[in-house]
Design an enzyme around this catalytic site. Structure first.
Site, mmCIF file in Angstrom:
data_model
loop_
_atom_site.group_PDB
_atom_site.id
_atom_site.type_symbol
_atom_site.label_atom_id
_atom_site.label_comp_id
_atom_site.label_asym_id
_atom_site.label_seq_id
_atom_site.Cartn_x
_atom_site.Cartn_y
_atom_site.Cartn_z
ATOM 1 N N THR A 1 -29.154 -0.811 -25.200
ATOM 2 C CA THR A 1 -28.501 -1.179 -23.945
ATOM 3 C C THR A 1 -28.295 0.037 -23.058
ATOM 4 O O THR A 1 -28.593 0.015 -21.854
ATOM 5 C CB THR A 1 -27.152 -1.857 -24.235
ATOM 6 O OG1 THR A 1 -27.377 -3.039 -25.019
ATOM 7 C CG2 THR A 1 -26.444 -2.246 -22.953
ATOM 8 N N GLY B 1 -25.232 -0.670 -27.514
ATOM 9 C CA GLY B 1 -25.747 0.420 -28.337
ATOM 10 C C GLY B 1 -26.853 1.197 -27.616
ATOM 11 O O GLY B 1 -26.995 1.148 -26.397
ATOM 12 N N THR C 1 -24.809 -4.303 -30.969
ATOM 13 C CA THR C 1 -23.538 -3.620 -31.220
ATOM 14 C C THR C 1 -22.501 -4.591 -31.755
ATOM 15 O O THR C 1 -21.716 -4.264 -32.645
ATOM 16 C CB THR C 1 -23.034 -2.944 -29.934
ATOM 17 O OG1 THR C 1 -23.960 -1.924 -29.557
ATOM 18 C CG2 THR C 1 -21.663 -2.310 -30.125
ATOM 19 N N CYS D 1 -5.521 1.163 6.494
ATOM 20 C CA CYS D 1 -6.251 -0.076 6.754
ATOM 21 C C CYS D 1 -5.856 -0.660 8.108
ATOM 22 O O CYS D 1 -4.750 -0.443 8.600
ATOM 23 C CB CYS D 1 -6.023 -1.089 5.643
ATOM 24 S SG CYS D 1 -4.306 -1.620 5.455
ATOM 25 N N GLU E 1 1.226 3.682 2.215
ATOM 26 C CA GLU E 1 1.933 4.057 3.438
ATOM 27 C C GLU E 1 3.279 3.343 3.582
ATOM 28 O O GLU E 1 4.308 4.008 3.800
ATOM 29 C CB GLU E 1 1.044 3.792 4.666
ATOM 30 C CG GLU E 1 -0.217 4.625 4.687
ATOM 31 C CD GLU E 1 -1.429 3.914 4.085
ATOM 32 O OE1 GLU E 1 -2.544 4.104 4.603
ATOM 33 O OE2 GLU E 1 -1.231 3.151 3.099
ATOM 34 N N LEU F 1 -13.098 -4.177 -28.453
ATOM 35 C CA LEU F 1 -13.239 -3.710 -27.064
ATOM 36 C C LEU F 1 -11.936 -3.835 -26.289
ATOM 37 O O LEU F 1 -11.926 -4.135 -25.098
ATOM 38 C CB LEU F 1 -14.371 -4.450 -26.331
ATOM 39 C CG LEU F 1 -15.759 -4.353 -26.968
ATOM 40 C CD1 LEU F 1 -16.795 -5.029 -26.072
ATOM 41 C CD2 LEU F 1 -16.155 -2.913 -27.259
ATOM 42 N N CYS G 1 -1.790 -1.252 7.569
ATOM 43 C CA CYS G 1 -0.952 -0.052 7.522
ATOM 44 C C CYS G 1 -0.989 0.697 8.854
ATOM 45 O O CYS G 1 -0.001 1.329 9.241
ATOM 46 C CB CYS G 1 -1.424 0.866 6.398
ATOM 47 S SG CYS G 1 -1.150 0.171 4.745
ATOM 48 N N HIS H 1 0.834 -1.201 0.000
ATOM 49 C CA HIS H 1 0.000 0.000 0.000
ATOM 50 C C HIS H 1 0.870 1.253 0.000
ATOM 51 O O HIS H 1 2.102 1.187 0.096
ATOM 52 C CB HIS H 1 -0.935 -0.023 1.207
ATOM 53 C CG HIS H 1 -2.019 -1.042 1.099
ATOM 54 N ND1 HIS H 1 -3.027 -1.182 2.031
ATOM 55 C CD2 HIS H 1 -2.274 -1.989 0.145
ATOM 56 C CE1 HIS H 1 -3.843 -2.154 1.674
ATOM 57 N NE2 HIS H 1 -3.402 -2.668 0.539
#
Length: 340
Positions: free
Chosen positions: A285, A282, A195, A70, A46, A203, A79, A44
């Protein structure tokens, strides 16, 4: 705290479903160390900052972090425990952590150890930074981004769809590149059945460096041809349908009840710890999500110099709570739904 936010943003697209976190250590009003959470499963923010400073200096320093440290064992140790063990006397926090595993316990632990804690610094800015994380825990669904491009007269496609796809392009290269950058920033991308039939999209984030999102397609009766690009091995693909649940390599078929299919789909994504989805079409949706108010942000490109005069109409959405910027020759409107 502004510097914490800048640092945290370097984890965008790599830390989900964790929040983005940055940390700075300050001594005599000077930043002496910085850290951020760079990748899910890694250290993390920290500890990444703390390990750069010797223990004697840490005892005389103030730690700034945009999200509450956390207090539980996850993929890394707590942390809050590390901060206490290093003798840091003061901690400044942007947001309290909404994750039930933390939710104030980190600050309580710090205060119980005699550490001065200030929280709520740049609270709104820190919340905007982690809008995906907060929405995920507040609503128990992913953060939903709607995205489409439309002509100046409100169409997203010519009808019938031209055989030469370039005749149907609405936005310029700059907008396409930005769209691919957005794909690297979200965990998943979703399109509807029509689509895939009309555009055969990949994608993926081909025009920008970064991770490809998980691809999601709604194919109720499994009519799509597996030769479509969305079924290649570039990324994991989830196929929501009414027939079967099955896994074949990177293709995951998920059977759901289509009576309330959006609720079922979002519930499944929540259980899979997918905290953000960008929906690229599309119209049908996108309209489902608008009509059920299951969205947080809409990003709409408008080409002010292009009119189709007829065709497939863009989704209807009132342009309010919006911001505007010009991307190449296109206008980009970002519309926010209710605030977090």
């Amino acid at each position: 705290m502004n510097r914490c936010i800048e640092l945290a943003l370097q984890g965008l697209g790599n830390v989900a479903p964790n929040p983005m976190v940055g940390c700075v250590l300050v001594h005599d009003n000077k930043i002496i160390a910085e850290g951020f959470h760079s990748k899910y499963g890694n250290e993390h923010a920290e500890p990444n900052a703390i390990k750069k400073v010797n223990d004697d200096l840490l005892k005389q320093s103030t730690l700034y972090v945009n999200l509450e440290p956390c207090s539980h064992h996850g993929k890394t140790p707590p942390c809050a425990d590390l901060i206490i063990s290093k003798g840091i006397k003061k901690v400044v926090v942007g947001n309290l952590d909404i994750n039930p595993l933390v939710a104030g316990k980190g600050i309580e632990k710090l205060k119980a150890a005699g550490i001065e804690v200030i929280h709520g610094v740049l609270e709104n800015e820190c919340k905007e930074l982690n809008k995906r994380f907060f929405t995920f825990h507040n609503t128990q669904r992913p953060y939903i981004i709607l995205k489409w491009a439309q002509t100046n007269d409100g169409y997203i496609s010519k009808m019938p769809i031209p055989k030469n796809t370039e005749e149907n392009w609405i936005t310029g290269y700059e907008s396409k590149t930005l769209s691919h950058q957005w794909r690297t920033e979200e965990q998943a991308i979703l399109v509807g059945f029509n689509t895939v039939l009309a555009d055969n999209p990949k994608l993926t984030a081909r025009l920008h460096s970064g991770n490809n999102p998980i691809r999601i397609v709604i194919d109720r009766t499994l009519q799509l041809n597996l030769q479509h690009h969305i079924f290649n091995d570039d990324a994991t693909t989830l196929i929501f349908n009414s027939i079967k649940t099955e896994r074949k390599n990177n293709l995951h078929y998920i059977k759901i009840d289509f009576t309330n299919f959006i609720d079922e789909l979002l519930a499944y994504l929540y259980k899979q710890n997918i905290n953000s989805v960008i929906i690229e079409g599309g119209t049908r949706t996108l309209t489902h999500f608008i009509d059920t108010n299951q969205w947080d942000e809409a990003r709409v490109f408008v080409n002010p110099n292009l009119n189709f005069h007829s065709g497939l109409e863009a989704p209807e959405l009132e342009f309010k709570n919006q911001s505007f910027q010009q991307i190449g020759n296109d206008n980009l409107y970002i519309i926010k739904n209710t605030p977090l």
